[in-house]
Scaffold this motif. Structure first.
Motif, PDB file in Angstrom:
ATOM      1  N   GLN A 105      -8.435 -13.636  -8.666  1.00 40.93           N
ATOM      2  CA  GLN A 105      -8.063 -12.345  -8.060  1.00 40.93           C
ATOM      3  C   GLN A 105      -7.653 -12.542  -6.597  1.00 40.93           C
ATOM      4  N   TYR A 106      -6.961 -13.637  -6.324  1.00 37.25           N
ATOM      5  CA  TYR A 106      -6.550 -13.947  -4.953  1.00 37.25           C
ATOM      6  C   TYR A 106      -5.821 -12.750  -4.328  1.00 37.25           C
ATOM      7  N   GLY A 107      -6.228 -12.395  -3.101  1.00 35.89           N
ATOM      8  CA  GLY A 107      -5.567 -11.295  -2.384  1.00 35.89           C
ATOM      9  C   GLY A 107      -6.190  -9.936  -2.619  1.00 35.89           C
ATOM     10  N   HIS A 108      -7.139  -9.847  -3.583  1.00 31.94           N
ATOM     11  CA  HIS A 108      -7.825  -8.576  -3.857  1.00 31.94           C
ATOM     12  C   HIS A 108      -9.232  -8.632  -3.271  1.00 31.94           C
ATOM     13  N   LYS A 109      -9.701  -7.510  -2.755  1.00 35.54           N
ATOM     14  CA  LYS A 109     -11.064  -7.449  -2.211  1.00 35.54           C
ATOM     15  C   LYS A 109     -12.040  -7.005  -3.295  1.00 35.54           C
ATOM     16  N   GLN A 110     -13.276  -7.466  -3.182  1.00 34.48           N
ATOM     17  CA  GLN A 110     -14.322  -7.107  -4.136  1.00 34.48           C
ATOM     18  C   GLN A 110     -14.780  -5.663  -3.913  1.00 34.48           C
ATOM     19  N   ALA A 146      -4.228   4.267  -7.358  1.00 38.90           N
ATOM     20  CA  ALA A 146      -5.630   4.010  -7.732  1.00 38.90           C
ATOM     21  C   ALA A 146      -5.894   2.503  -7.829  1.00 38.90           C
ATOM     22  N   GLN A 147      -4.943   1.758  -8.436  1.00 39.48           N
ATOM     23  CA  GLN A 147      -5.124   0.299  -8.569  1.00 39.48           C
ATOM     24  C   GLN A 147      -5.097  -0.372  -7.184  1.00 39.48           C
ATOM     25  N   ILE A 148      -4.194   0.102  -6.318  1.00 41.00           N
ATOM     26  CA  ILE A 148      -4.059  -0.489  -4.979  1.00 41.00           C
ATOM     27  C   ILE A 148      -5.312  -0.222  -4.145  1.00 41.00           C
ATOM     28  N   MET A 149      -5.839   0.998  -4.224  1.00 44.21           N
ATOM     29  CA  MET A 149      -7.053   1.323  -3.456  1.00 44.21           C
ATOM     30  C   MET A 149      -8.232   0.480  -3.947  1.00 44.21           C
ATOM     31  N   GLN A 150      -8.299   0.260  -5.246  1.00 45.90           N
ATOM     32  CA  GLN A 150      -9.384  -0.566  -5.798  1.00 45.90           C
ATOM     33  C   GLN A 150      -9.224  -2.023  -5.356  1.00 45.90           C
ATOM     34  N   ALA A 151      -7.988  -2.523  -5.332  1.00 45.80           N
ATOM     35  CA  ALA A 151      -7.733  -3.901  -4.893  1.00 45.80           C
ATOM     36  C   ALA A 151      -8.057  -4.077  -3.410  1.00 45.80           C
ATOM     37  N   ASN A 152      -8.156  -2.952  -2.695  1.00 44.44           N
ATOM     38  CA  ASN A 152      -8.548  -2.991  -1.281  1.00 44.44           C
ATOM     39  C   ASN A 152     -10.051  -2.774  -1.099  1.00 44.44           C
ATOM     40  N   ALA A 521      -2.099  -9.717   2.411  1.00 47.91           N
ATOM     41  CA  ALA A 521      -1.639  -8.831   3.497  1.00 47.91           C
ATOM     42  C   ALA A 521      -0.772  -7.706   2.929  1.00 47.91           C
ATOM     43  N   ALA A 522       0.029  -8.028   1.893  1.00 45.84           N
ATOM     44  CA  ALA A 522       0.883  -7.002   1.259  1.00 45.84           C
ATOM     45  C   ALA A 522       0.019  -5.941   0.572  1.00 45.84           C
ATOM     46  N   VAL A 523      -1.061  -6.387  -0.095  1.00 42.33           N
ATOM     47  CA  VAL A 523      -1.980  -5.458  -0.769  1.00 42.33           C
ATOM     48  C   VAL A 523      -2.673  -4.563   0.269  1.00 42.33           C
ATOM     49  N   GLU A 524      -3.108  -5.188   1.356  1.00 41.40           N
ATOM     50  CA  GLU A 524      -3.797  -4.431   2.417  1.00 41.40           C
ATOM     51  C   GLU A 524      -2.870  -3.390   3.043  1.00 41.40           C
ATOM     52  N   GLN A 525      -1.633  -3.794   3.312  1.00 39.19           N
ATOM     53  CA  GLN A 525      -0.659  -2.870   3.928  1.00 39.19           C
ATOM     54  C   GLN A 525      -0.334  -1.724   2.978  1.00 39.19           C
ATOM     55  N   ALA A 526      -0.195  -2.037   1.680  1.00 39.95           N
ATOM     56  CA  ALA A 526       0.102  -0.989   0.687  1.00 39.95           C
ATOM     57  C   ALA A 526      -1.039   0.019   0.627  1.00 39.95           C
TER      58      ALA A 526
END
Length: 593
Positions: A105-110, A146-152, A521-526
C-alpha cells in the motif's frame, strides 16, 4: 528514509557546519530539477544568503560540496545561479525502489482507532425518477473522494440522503393511479426506477395539456398552473401523506420500494455503495424540532404569518426561510434534521457534501445555521461543489423524458468497449465470458476516468467516443498499460534477486523510480484539495513515462541479469501503483486485454 528527507536533513547539517546556524525545515526548499539541467532534485539556496553572507553561486557551491562529501544519496552537483542541482546516486534510487517494492500500500496512510472520522454524503436521488448523467458524476466523485480520504488515514462513512417525500413523488403516484392499470416492474419488465420515472413524465404531459386548455378558455398561464385539476389533486395527496393517510402511505411505500430495487442495481453496476442511507421522510420532523429549539433559544425569529426565519444579515447574507407559515419544512429544515440524526449516529469530525454548484448558497447558509445550533463541524463543513456535465447534444430535462439515463449510458459504454476491442483485434483468443467481463471493466473505466480526470469544479462535456480510446489521456490507455505489465510479469522467471548490486541506472529508470516516489504526495494533495482529478492525472503521467521506457528498453530480453531484475521490479511496482491509484477512482484494471 525518503531521498528528500535525507537531503533535507543533510542540507540543515550543511548550513550548521558551514555557517554555524540552525535553520528550520521549512527554509529548505527542494524541487524537481528542470529537464534542461543535469540533476534530479534542486535545492534553492536564496533563503540561506543572509546566513552565509556570500553570493548565491558561492553559497550553492559550498553546500553542494558538503553534500557530496557527507550525504551518501548525492553523487554529484552543479550550480545554476542560485540553484543547486543534485544528482542522486544509483544506490539511493535502488534503495528507494526496494522500499516501494516492500510496501503493498505504498503511498497510502494507515487508518487507526485514533483517525478522524469523515462523513461524505453523495448521490441524493429523488424517488420519482431513475439516476441520470448528473448523478453519475456525483456518485463517481463521492465514491472516489471516500477512497482518497481513507488513503489519507481517515475513517470514512459513506452516506446517502434519499429525497423520498414531497410533491414530485405525489405526481408519480397520482399518474400511476390514473393510468397505470396496476402495472408493476414484474408485469412491465422494467426496472422500478424507470417505471416510476415514466409516470412522472406522464403526469407532466397531462398537466401541460390541462394548462393549455385553461389558457385557451381565457385564464392566464400562472393562474392555470395553480388551478389545473391534476396539480390540485397532487397537493391533496401530499396533505394526506403528511397526515399519515394509510392508503396514500401504503402506495408511497410500495412505489418507493420499486425505485430502491432499481437504484440498487444501478449503484452495483456503477461500483458505488453506502455505509448508511438516510431518508428525508424520517429527517424532516427532526429538522422542524431543531428549528423550534433554535427559536426558543432566540437563534431564529417567527414572523406575523407564523413562518420562521433566520436573520443572516450580520453574516453579509439575507433572511432565510426555515418553516413556512403553514408549518411545513423546506430543504434547509430537512438538512438540519439530517445533520442532527447523523451527529447522534456518529462522532463526526468532518462533513463533506458532494452537491452541484447550483447549491453553493444553500451550503453557505447551512454551515452558519449548523454552527449556530452547536454542531462542532458546522463552520468547517465542506461543500464539494462540482459543475454540470453535458453530452455533445445538449442538456437534460427529466420532466420531458429527455434525460440521459445512467443505466443506458453505462450499457452504451460497455457495448462501445466491446466493439472497439473487437475491431482492434484485442479479443482474438478469448472466450465470450472473458470478453464480456473485460468489456465491462474497460467500458466502466473509460466512463469513470473521463469524468474524474476533469477538475470537479468545472462544467464538462462527456464524449463517449473520445473516452474509449486506447491512446492518450483515457482510462483504457492506462488499463491497457497495466495489462501489458501483467503480461510481462507472467512471462518472467519467478526468481527475483536483490536490487542493490547494480552500479548504474539509465535516465528512464531513474525517472520512473522518481515518478513512483511522488505517488504518496499526489494522494496527500488530492486529499487536501478534495480532487480525484489529481490522482487521475498522476496515473496518466506515470503510465506515459512507463510506456516511453518500455519503448526504449527491453525488459525480458535484457541479457544482464541484474538490469533485468531491476526493470522487472520497476514494472511490477508501476503496475501496483497504477492498480492502487485507479482503485482510488473506483476503476478496475484487467489482468489481460
Amino acid at each position: 528514509m525518503k531521498i528528500e528527507s535525507q537531503i533535507m536533513n543533510a542540507a540543515i547539517e550543511a548550513v550548521k557546519a558551514l555557517y554555524g546556524q540552525d535553520v528550520p525545515e521549512k527554509m529548505v526548499q527542494l524541487q524537481k530539477t528542470r529537464s534542461e539541467f543535469e540533476g534530479n532534485l534542486t535545492l534553492v539556496v536564496f533563503p540561506f544568503l543572509k546566513i552565509s553572507k556570500k553570493n548565491p553561486e558561492q553559497t550553492a557551491q559550498e553546500i553542494g560540496q558538503y553534500l557530496v562529501d557527507n550525504c551518501e544519496a548525492i553523487a554529484a552537483f552543479n550550480v545554476v545561479k542560485g540553484f543547486l542541482n543534485l544528482v542522486i546516486a544509483p544506490a539511493a534510487w535502488l534503495s528507494l525502489l526496494a522500499d516501494i517494492d516492500a510496501d503493498e500500500q505504498y503511498g497510502h496512510k494507515q487508518v487507526t482507532d485514533a483517525s478522524p472520522l469523515v462523513m461524505i454524503e453523495y448521490s441524493s436521488p429523488n424517488t420519482n425518477k431513475p439516476l441520470h448523467l448528473g448523478h453519475v458524476r456525483n456518485n463517481l466523485l463521492g465514491w472516489s473522494l471516500a477512497q482518497i480520504m481513507q488513503a489519507n488515514g481517515n475513517k470514512v462513512i459513506k452516506t446517502n440522503i434519499v429525497n423520498d417525500r414531497g410533491i414530485h413523488i405525489c405526481k408519480s403516484m397520482l399518474a400511476w393511479l390514473k393510468w397505470g392499470n396496476g402495472e408493476t416492474p414484474e408485469t412491465s419488465g422494467k426496472k422500478g426506477d424507470h417505471l416510476i420515472g415514466d409516470y412522472y413524465v406522464a403526469f407532466d404531459k397531462h398537466y401541460r395539456e390541462e394548462i393549455k386548455q385553461l389558457v385557451a378558455q381565457g385564464m392566464d398561464e400562472e393562474t392555470a398552473k395553480q388551478e389545473a385539476p391534476l396539480i390540485k389533486e397532487a397537493h391533496e395527496m401530499l396533505v394526506k401523506w403528511e397526515q399519515n393517510d394509510p392508503e396514500v402511505r401504503a402506495l408511497w411505500e410500495k412505489m418507493n420500494n420499486w425505485v430502491y430495487a432499481g437504484f440498487d442495481e444501478t449503484y452495483k453496476r456503477m461500483g458505488v455503495s453506502f455505509d448508511k442511507i438516510y431518508y428525508e421522510s424520517q429527517t424532516y420532523l427532526k429538522g422542524k424540532a431543531k428549528v423550534e429549539e433554535g427559536l426558543a433559544k432566540g437563534l431564529f425569529e417567527r414572523h406575523e404569518d407564523n413562518s420562521v426565519w433566520a436573520d443572516l444579515t450580520n453574516e453579509g447574507l439575507d433572511q432565510k426561510l426555515l418553516l413556512r407559515s403553514d408549518g411545513t419544512s423546506v430543504y434547509m429544515t430537512q438538512d438540519i434534521g439530517t445533520a442532527e440524526m447523523r451527529f447522534q449516529d456518529y462522532p463526526i469530525d468532518k462533513m463533506i457534501y458532494v452537491v452541484g454548484n447550483e447549491q453553493n448558497y444553500h451550503f453557505q447558509v447551512l454551515s452558519i445555521l449548523l454552527d449556530r445550533l452547536g454542531f462542532k463541524w458546522g463552520k468547517e463543513l465542506v461543500h464539494f461543489s462540482y459543475g454540470m456535465v453535458e453530452l455533445p447534444n445538449g442538456k437534460m430535462k427529466s420532466r420531458e423524458g429527455t434525460v440521459v439515463d445512467a443505466d443506458d449510458l453505462m450499457q452504451l459504454m460497455i457495448d462501445d468497449a466491446l466493439k472497439t476491442s473487437m475491431e482492434l483485434g484485442k479479443f482474438a483468443d478469448m472466450e465470450e465470458e472473458e470478453r464480456n467481463e473485460i468489456a465491462r471493466i474497460v467500458g466502466m473505466g473509460a466512463l469513470k476516468y473521463f469524468i474524474l480526470k476533469v477538475d470537479a469544479r468545472k462544467n464538462m462535456l462527456f464524449n463517449p467516443e473520445e473516452s474509449i480510446d486506447f491512446n492518450g489521456n483515457t482510462g483504457p490507455f492506462i488499463q491497457y498499460t497495466y495489462a501489458r505489465i501483467r503480461s510481462i510479469l507472467r512471462k518472467a522467471p519467478s526468481t527475483p534477486s536483490s536490487l542493490s548490486s547494480l552500479s548504474t541506472l539509465n535516465d528512464k529508470e531513474i525517472e520512473l523510480i522518481q515518478k513512483m516516489s511522488e505517488y504518496g504526495a499526489a494522494v496527500e494533495q488530492a486529499g487536501k484539495d478534495y480532487s480525484p482529478s489529481g490522482i487521475a492525472n498522476y496515473c496518466y503521467e506515470l503510465t506515459k513515462v512507463f510506456n516511453q521506457f518500455y519503448h526504449d528498453y527491453s525488459i525480458l530480453n535484457e541479457e544482464d541479469e541484474q538490469k533485468r531484475q531491476v526493470r522487472l521490479a520497476i514494472a511490477r511496482n508501476v503496475g501496483k501503483i497504477i492498480k492502487n491509484g485507479m482503485a482510488l477512482l473506483g476503476i478496475e484494471v484487467p489482468e489481460r486485454m
